[in-house]
Structure formats: C-alpha cells, structure tokens
Design a protein around this motif. Sequence first.
Motif, PDB file in Angstrom:
ATOM      1  N   PHE A 238      33.231  43.234  45.210  1.00  0.00           N
ATOM      2  CA  PHE A 238      34.105  43.264  46.379  1.00  0.00           C
ATOM      3  C   PHE A 238      33.369  42.760  47.615  1.00  0.00           C
ATOM      4  CE2 PHE A 238      36.047  45.459  50.032  1.00  0.00           C
ATOM      5  CZ  PHE A 238      37.376  45.097  49.872  1.00  0.00           C
ATOM      6  N   ALA A 239      32.119  43.179  47.770  1.00  0.00           N
ATOM      7  CA  ALA A 239      31.338  42.733  48.926  1.00  0.00           C
ATOM      8  C   ALA A 239      31.158  41.220  48.916  1.00  0.00           C
ATOM      9  CB  ALA A 239      29.980  43.431  48.939  1.00  0.00           C
ATOM     10  N   GLU A 240      30.895  40.659  47.746  1.00  0.00           N
ATOM     11  CA  GLU A 240      30.655  39.219  47.648  1.00  0.00           C
ATOM     12  C   GLU A 240      31.941  38.408  47.783  1.00  0.00           C
ATOM     13  OE1 GLU A 240      28.737  38.630  43.925  1.00  0.00           O
ATOM     14  OE2 GLU A 240      26.837  39.544  44.545  1.00  0.00           O
ATOM     15  N   ASP A 241      32.974  38.823  47.057  1.00  0.00           N
ATOM     16  CA  ASP A 241      34.175  37.997  46.949  1.00  0.00           C
ATOM     17  C   ASP A 241      35.194  38.231  48.053  1.00  0.00           C
ATOM     18  OD1 ASP A 241      33.112  36.911  44.706  1.00  0.00           O
ATOM     19  OD2 ASP A 241      34.422  37.927  43.283  1.00  0.00           O
ATOM     20  N   VAL A 242      35.131  39.380  48.709  1.00  0.00           N
ATOM     21  CA  VAL A 242      36.133  39.686  49.730  1.00  0.00           C
ATOM     22  C   VAL A 242      35.497  39.819  51.114  1.00  0.00           C
ATOM     23  CG1 VAL A 242      37.955  41.280  50.456  1.00  0.00           C
ATOM     24  CG2 VAL A 242      37.605  40.814  48.023  1.00  0.00           C
ATOM     25  N   VAL A 243      34.525  40.722  51.251  1.00  0.00           N
ATOM     26  CA  VAL A 243      33.948  40.975  52.573  1.00  0.00           C
ATOM     27  C   VAL A 243      33.156  39.769  53.071  1.00  0.00           C
ATOM     28  CG1 VAL A 243      32.451  42.477  53.922  1.00  0.00           C
ATOM     29  CG2 VAL A 243      33.866  43.444  52.103  1.00  0.00           C
TER      30      VAL A 243
ATOM     31  N   GLU B  94      43.310  38.154  44.253  1.00  0.00           N
ATOM     32  CA  GLU B  94      42.898  36.972  43.499  1.00  0.00           C
ATOM     33  C   GLU B  94      41.610  37.207  42.717  1.00  0.00           C
ATOM     34  OE1 GLU B  94      41.790  32.276  44.427  1.00  0.00           O
ATOM     35  OE2 GLU B  94      41.659  33.777  46.011  1.00  0.00           O
ATOM     36  N   ARG B  95      40.633  37.868  43.344  1.00  0.00           N
ATOM     37  CA  ARG B  95      39.299  37.932  42.750  1.00  0.00           C
ATOM     38  C   ARG B  95      38.908  39.302  42.199  1.00  0.00           C
ATOM     39  NH1 ARG B  95      35.901  34.324  47.221  1.00  0.00           N
ATOM     40  NH2 ARG B  95      37.211  32.454  47.073  1.00  0.00           N
ATOM     41  N   ILE B  96      39.600  40.358  42.646  1.00  0.00           N
ATOM     42  CA  ILE B  96      39.227  41.701  42.196  1.00  0.00           C
ATOM     43  C   ILE B  96      40.291  42.285  41.267  1.00  0.00           C
ATOM     44  CG2 ILE B  96      38.560  44.026  42.897  1.00  0.00           C
ATOM     45  CD1 ILE B  96      36.578  41.867  43.751  1.00  0.00           C
TER      46      ILE B  96
ATOM     47  N   LEU C 230      35.213  50.441  45.774  1.00  0.00           N
ATOM     48  CA  LEU C 230      34.955  49.139  46.379  1.00  0.00           C
ATOM     49  C   LEU C 230      33.888  49.191  47.461  1.00  0.00           C
ATOM     50  CD1 LEU C 230      38.616  47.824  46.629  1.00  0.00           C
ATOM     51  CD2 LEU C 230      36.938  47.478  44.805  1.00  0.00           C
ATOM     52  N   SER C 231      33.319  50.362  47.701  1.00  0.00           N
ATOM     53  CA  SER C 231      32.257  50.489  48.688  1.00  0.00           C
ATOM     54  C   SER C 231      31.242  51.500  48.198  1.00  0.00           C
ATOM     55  CB  SER C 231      32.826  50.940  50.040  1.00  0.00           C
ATOM     56  OG  SER C 231      31.781  51.244  50.946  1.00  0.00           O
TER      57      SER C 231
END
Length: 378
Positions: free
Chosen positions: A77-82, A103-105, A34-35
């Motif tokens: 992950f960067a777009e949808d969570v961070v 929800e998104r990942i 995720l990173s």
Amino acid sequence: MKVLAAMSGGVDSAVAAARAVEAGHDVVGVHLALSRMPGTLRTGSRGCCTIEDASDAWRACERLGIPFYTWDFSERFAEDVVEDFVAEYAAGRTPNPCMRCNERIKFAALLERALELGFDAVCTGHYAAVRPGPDGGLELHRAADDAKDQSYVLGVLTADQLAHCLFPLADTPSKELVRAEAAERGLSVAAKPDSHDICFIPDGDTRGWLAERIDLTPGPIVDADGRAVGEHAGAQAFTVGQRKGLAIGRPAPDGRPRFVLEVRPKENTVVVGGRELLDVDRITGIRPTWAGAALPEARTGEWFDCALQFRAHGEIVDARARQLEDEAGGPRWEIEPARALRGVAPGQTAVLYRGTRVLGQATIDTARNARLAAGSDA
C-alpha cells in the motif's frame, strides 16, 4: 463457491459478507492492514484502516460465524498508493488514491492472493454491479442506488478481474436499508459512520501532509498572460480549480475571484485566472483500460458516443471519445464533452459510460481550455 470477503470494518462490507454467507457460499473474512502504525481510533467519519476498524471487522465475522484473518499489505500500500500519491502531486497532477487502491491493492494484490489460495471470488461492499453483456462477457454497471454508486472508482477493473468479483449490494435501493439490515442481523457496525477523505490523511489536511513529504519552495503566481500577481509557498500543494489558499493579497483587475488554472512544478509556478478559464472542451487520457470487452471502435479509431464522469459522485455529461495510438504505440483516448466542463485536472480519472455500463477509464493527461487555446492560436 469459495469467497474471500474483504472486511473493511464498515457496515457495507459486513452486510455484503452476510449476504454471501446467506447465499450459500463458503466465506472467509479478511481485513487488510494497510499501515504499520494505524490510528487507534477514528475521528468521526474521517479515515479508515484503524485498529478500531480491524476490531469491528473481527466482530462482524464472529457474528456471522466465519473465519477471520488480517493480511498485512502495508508495504504494498505504501509503495503503490501512498508513494504514487506523493509522486503525482510532485509532478503537478491531482491523483485519486481510491482508484489506485482498487487497481493495485483490492483487485490486484488481494485478488491475486485469493486466487492463489483457491478462492473463486472476492466479495466487497462496493455499490456496483457485474452483469452479463450481450456477447456473453461480463460488464460493470452502476448500482441501483445512484447516491451511493461506486462504479466510478471501480472503472479500473478488467474483464478478468470482473470474473472474480462479487458485489452483493448492487441492487440495494438505499444505504438506509443496508443499515437496517445490519441492525436486524445484530451487526455492531449498523450505525457506524461512513469513512470519507483520504484514508492515510485522516485529518483532511492534504497540504500539510504533502509539505512533510515534498520539498515545497516559494515561487511565483502568474495570470494567464504570464504577469506575476503573487507568491506561493510551494506549487505542488495546489490543484486545478482551487481558490482557497492563494493569498494573492489584491483583487483581479475585474474584481472577480481567481482560481488555479495550471500547476507547473518544473518552473515552480502556479497559473491563476477567472472561473471561465477553467472550462475544458477536450481531454486526453493515457493508460486506458476497458471494464469488460472493448468497443469495436477501439480498433478502428472511430468516435463513439458515451457519457463522461471525472470525479467520484461528480456530474455525468454526454461526450464522444475515440482510441488512438500515442507516440510510443500505446493506446490513448481523446474525449470531447458535449459541453464545457469546469475544473478538470491532469491526474484525475476519466471514466466513460454507456447507459449504466462502465466502458472503462483513463488517467487524464491534458485538459484543453477553449478560450486559452484560441488565444494561443491567435
């Protein structure tokens, strides 16, 4: 059944995968990167998604004799969570990144790819249960271990997603038994600490992390009557219910502590007041989803009895709720707890229950304080 086991590198996902193998499923382990620049080592129980976690996930799969892959979801992950986390704080709300990740990942991007590749289900180490309902559809329920129950952060799951979820730890009475089982199976993560805090802020300094990403500028701190009582370094770094870090410098007239009541990012203002002004008696929720079949009352707008939880592992209170239409014609929830709740903030997630069943969730848009509302109506 062909099962994709989401391997976080922790003990729960390892034991869940082991049970899926033992149940006779064709299991493949997948660790999500995720990173692009994961930390090399964890710091105690802080953080996750590190190189160490990826290595632990690989070792668990080796022990279980199942294939192991790492999938790069860092951009998603960067777009949808961070980025969502930053945007919510910038708007004066208090988001829950774990809800957004599920929800998104984990149950959107990961599940979608798994189904495309021919898998039947995604298996995780979450403490929650999927059970058949009286109408034959699937429902999400609390786990047997109340202390570890994670049904709250899974409240975003829909009926279609529940049909492809496997939670092997649902009926395990305690985390200690999971660790003991991991040790018996020879899994190296048996004693590994659980991860806490926000995974992309492993040092726990949310304010410092946000300060690097949001243009924080000084502004006024005012009381509930609008009188200036101090100055802050940036409104977006505060959240409703916060007491520490206000640095007002002088006590309230009644000598009692003051708490953040409201964050107004457009005005760059933080409103503070006594603890009693945090009491909330009505909540509105936007973008609601149902975890399984919606209740019949959702179609009629009638009130229905339920229980409300607005923090992971937070208190659960009796409530009533109803589904109405918002100005754009979409659904919204009105929720009235049976007693006043303290510290409810816009951006948090309201999850509704009936018994052990998760009915669904909505993002809190407004939270009304009865005393402030009475004052404004006077």
